[in-house]
Design a protein around this motif. Sequence first.
Motif, PDB file in Angstrom:
ATOM      1  N   ASP A 339     -22.171 -18.530  -3.739  1.00 41.71           N
ATOM      2  CA  ASP A 339     -21.307 -19.672  -4.076  1.00 41.71           C
ATOM      3  C   ASP A 339     -21.392 -20.662  -2.923  1.00 41.71           C
ATOM      4  O   ASP A 339     -20.652 -20.588  -1.946  1.00 41.71           O
ATOM      5  CB  ASP A 339     -19.870 -19.205  -4.287  1.00 41.71           C
ATOM      6  CG  ASP A 339     -18.925 -20.361  -4.612  1.00 41.71           C
ATOM      7  OD1 ASP A 339     -19.419 -21.448  -4.967  1.00 41.71           O
ATOM      8  OD2 ASP A 339     -17.701 -20.181  -4.475  1.00 41.71           O
ATOM      9  N   ALA A 340     -22.333 -21.599  -3.039  1.00 37.19           N
ATOM     10  CA  ALA A 340     -22.566 -22.585  -1.975  1.00 37.19           C
ATOM     11  C   ALA A 340     -22.787 -23.945  -2.607  1.00 37.19           C
ATOM     12  O   ALA A 340     -23.928 -24.348  -2.852  1.00 37.19           O
ATOM     13  CB  ALA A 340     -23.769 -22.180  -1.114  1.00 37.19           C
ATOM     14  N   GLN A 375     -21.476 -10.691  -2.005  1.00 39.12           N
ATOM     15  CA  GLN A 375     -21.022 -12.030  -2.388  1.00 39.12           C
ATOM     16  C   GLN A 375     -21.012 -12.928  -1.157  1.00 39.12           C
ATOM     17  O   GLN A 375     -20.445 -12.568  -0.125  1.00 39.12           O
ATOM     18  CB  GLN A 375     -19.620 -11.973  -3.002  1.00 39.12           C
ATOM     19  CG  GLN A 375     -19.547 -11.178  -4.299  1.00 39.12           C
ATOM     20  CD  GLN A 375     -18.133 -11.101  -4.834  1.00 39.12           C
ATOM     21  OE1 GLN A 375     -17.169 -11.301  -4.099  1.00 39.12           O
ATOM     22  NE2 GLN A 375     -17.999 -10.797  -6.117  1.00 39.12           N
ATOM     23  N   SER A 377     -20.088 -16.829   0.139  1.00 42.80           N
ATOM     24  CA  SER A 377     -19.358 -18.053  -0.201  1.00 42.80           C
ATOM     25  C   SER A 377     -19.351 -18.978   1.012  1.00 42.80           C
ATOM     26  O   SER A 377     -19.063 -18.554   2.131  1.00 42.80           O
ATOM     27  CB  SER A 377     -17.919 -17.730  -0.615  1.00 42.80           C
ATOM     28  OG  SER A 377     -17.155 -18.912  -0.768  1.00 42.80           O
ATOM     29  N   GLN A 379     -17.674 -22.692   1.896  1.00 43.67           N
ATOM     30  CA  GLN A 379     -16.759 -23.714   1.400  1.00 43.67           C
ATOM     31  C   GLN A 379     -16.422 -24.708   2.498  1.00 43.67           C
ATOM     32  O   GLN A 379     -16.175 -24.327   3.639  1.00 43.67           O
ATOM     33  CB  GLN A 379     -15.463 -23.078   0.872  1.00 43.67           C
ATOM     34  CG  GLN A 379     -15.678 -22.087  -0.277  1.00 43.67           C
ATOM     35  CD  GLN A 379     -16.211 -22.748  -1.525  1.00 43.67           C
ATOM     36  OE1 GLN A 379     -15.949 -23.929  -1.777  1.00 43.67           O
ATOM     37  NE2 GLN A 379     -16.972 -21.991  -2.308  1.00 43.67           N
ATOM     38  N   THR A 388     -18.110 -16.837   4.110  1.00 43.24           N
ATOM     39  CA  THR A 388     -17.640 -15.486   3.821  1.00 43.24           C
ATOM     40  C   THR A 388     -18.775 -14.676   3.201  1.00 43.24           C
ATOM     41  O   THR A 388     -19.440 -15.155   2.273  1.00 43.24           O
ATOM     42  CB  THR A 388     -16.443 -15.505   2.851  1.00 43.24           C
ATOM     43  OG1 THR A 388     -15.407 -16.326   3.405  1.00 43.24           O
ATOM     44  CG2 THR A 388     -15.898 -14.115   2.624  1.00 43.24           C
TER      45      THR A 388
END
Length: 437
Positions: A339-340, A375, A377, A379, A388
């Motif tokens: 998730d980037a 996972q 991430s 943000q 993370t």
Amino acid sequence: MSSVDDMTMTPAPALSAPVRMLRQIGIDTQYVLLGFPIGILTVSLLTTLFWTGVGTLVIWVGLPILLATMYVARGFAVFERARIGPVFHRSLQHPYYKKPKDDSFVRRVFTPLADGQSWLDLLHGVFRFIPSTIAFSFVITWWAGALGGLSWGLWGWSLPDGPDDQDLPELLGFDGSYGTKVAFYLAAGIFFAGTLYWVVRGAALLEGWFARGLLSGVNELREQVAQAEAGRELAQQQKAAAVSAEATALRKLERDIHDGPQQRLVRLAMDLGRAEQQFATDPDAARATITEALTQTRETLDELRALSRGIAPPILVDRGLQAALTALAGRCTVPVDLDAPTFERLAPAVESTAYFVVAEALTNVAKHSQASEVQVSVQRIATGLMVTVADDGVGGASLAKGHGLAGLDDRVRAAGGVLAVDSPVGAGTRLTAALPL
């Protein structure tokens, strides 16, 4: 992760500029008007106590009187600090007072007398009437001029005129008609009302800065010095972390080169030497040896490319953090949920640190975690960049020296960030890096 309940809060409506000015005029006016009688009371009480104590020192009665003087001055100082807050739109912290080292009577008597802030409190109590009187005079004059001038037309007619009395307009050369007087006083009232805010504000600040300088100035200076010392210590820690991270990276690079390409190059040299000897006696064996040497060469080049990506990945420089992390996730042997989101390019040091956090974390996951999924991430938040990496492996990771993440912690601290690891045994690992922008 802790859940936070959503709460609906109605923000307070912002005050308009005229309302803020009127509110500040009220705050400053009450501060100055109340400060004048307090100043008279303070100087009268403290000077009486102080000189009585000094005059009776020869018979030792003066010591408790001087001690009482210091505590009375401290009480007035505490009250004044509370009054100053609304004027400066901030509360003043209670300063440091020297405390007695033991409970003996002598220590209790002499400690306040040897405390610098106690003497500053006394100095403020004795001389505060000077700025208080000046501020009080200006505030009373401007309020009287504004209110009296604007309303003179309503009550000026009731003033009796003696045979030798002359009003101010007549003294200034205006005719003595009632309409002229009303216009003159109205113009004066408009002038005083128009400048009332700045005059009252200036008067309050004159009295307030005098009090703040004596009652909190030393404490504020001490806090600034402490913040500067903390900043210098943080800079030194970051410098030490940068040096440690660089040394760790160089040792890792040296070890990787020694264990990988260097060993392959040694074997390549031996294979080529053997092939040279085989050409005269067994050409087929020589060709097979050269073929094997070519395979070793390709594998060596692949390892050198991988090492070069660890030093300065070209995709990070050319296409940015999101593309570089996508490439990292694609090479990882453990499935990665990335998730980037794409955002504007950041400082090279921030992007490089974030990249190496993810790269090192994924390497550790692949080698040690026994995880089935990881996972990642990244943000962008108000204070910086939050990275993370969480897996469902065996856990047990640590930032302690001697563990694999110690060098990564040094790299993050060198960039001014913070690295945290939550890795209970058997419950996976969550690695979080907060990087300032």
